[in-house]
Scaffold this motif. Structure first.
Motif, PDB file in Angstrom:
ATOM      1  N   VAL A  94      -1.649   3.011   5.561  1.00 43.91           N
ATOM      2  CA  VAL A  94      -2.046   1.964   6.507  1.00 43.91           C
ATOM      3  C   VAL A  94      -1.329   2.217   7.824  1.00 43.91           C
ATOM      4  N   GLN A  95      -2.101   2.338   8.915  1.00 43.19           N
ATOM      5  CA  GLN A  95      -1.503   2.554  10.219  1.00 43.19           C
ATOM      6  C   GLN A  95      -1.767   1.350  11.108  1.00 43.19           C
ATOM      7  N   PRO A 130       0.831  -1.202   0.000  1.00 43.65           N
ATOM      8  CA  PRO A 130       0.000   0.000   0.000  1.00 43.65           C
ATOM      9  C   PRO A 130       0.868   1.255   0.000  1.00 43.65           C
ATOM     10  N   ALA A 131       0.267   2.368  -0.370  1.00 37.43           N
ATOM     11  CA  ALA A 131       0.993   3.631  -0.426  1.00 37.43           C
ATOM     12  C   ALA A 131       1.515   3.998   0.960  1.00 37.43           C
ATOM     13  N   ALA A 132       2.633   4.648   1.002  1.00 37.07           N
ATOM     14  CA  ALA A 132       3.265   5.007   2.271  1.00 37.07           C
ATOM     15  C   ALA A 132       2.349   5.915   3.089  1.00 37.07           C
TER      16      ALA A 132
END
Length: 148
Positions: A13-14, A8-10
């Motif tokens: 997603v946490q 996923p893009a930086a």
């Protein structure tokens, strides 16, 4: 690009906070609830609309208005509309069925004929209610008025 190296893009997603999983996690102990007080305890529930003791908005704003539940609502149709309907469909009798077929009203609508516009065609009009001016305009041309 292959399926195994898709990410996923930086920053999109946490990681989920795992609260109450020991002091080593940094989120144990009070489990982000602070010290003491009702909010720190289990089963805490606050009244809906509670604003911390400030006068709540539903009590600050005044009550106003009145809804008359005995009100009878009519769909208003002007005699100019009846005239155009008579011209287009070549009708001499206009009732609720004709208005329904023309798309002016729906199934259980009550109709009131109003006197806005001009009527030249001699029509037999059937409706739930009539204004005085509409009644006069229809009878002046030689038409008839019948209330349902």
């Amino acid at each position: 690009m292959e399926l195994h190296n898709l990410t996923p893009a930086a920053g999109s997603v946490q990681k989920r906070k795992r609260i109450g999983r020991g002091t080593g996690s940094g989120l144990g102990g009070t489990s982000t609830r602070g010290h003491k007080g009702a909010k720190s305890r289990s089963g805490f529930k606050q009244k809906r609309g509670f604003e911390g003791g400030q006068m709540p908005i539903q009590r600050r704003l005044p009550k106003f208005g009145f809804k008359n539940f005995n009100r009878i609502e009519y769909k208003a149709i002007n005699i100019s509309t009846l005239q155009t309907l008579a011209d287009e469909k070549k009708l001499t009798k206009i009732g609720l069925e004709e208005l329904r077929n023309a798309g002016f009203i729906s199934k259980n609508t009550l109709v009131k004929i109003l006197g806005n516009g001009e009527l030249t065609a001699k029509l037999d009009v059937e409706a739930n209610a009539f204004s005085k001016s509409a009644e006069n305009a229809i009878t002046a041309v030689g038409g008839t008025v019948s209330k349902l």
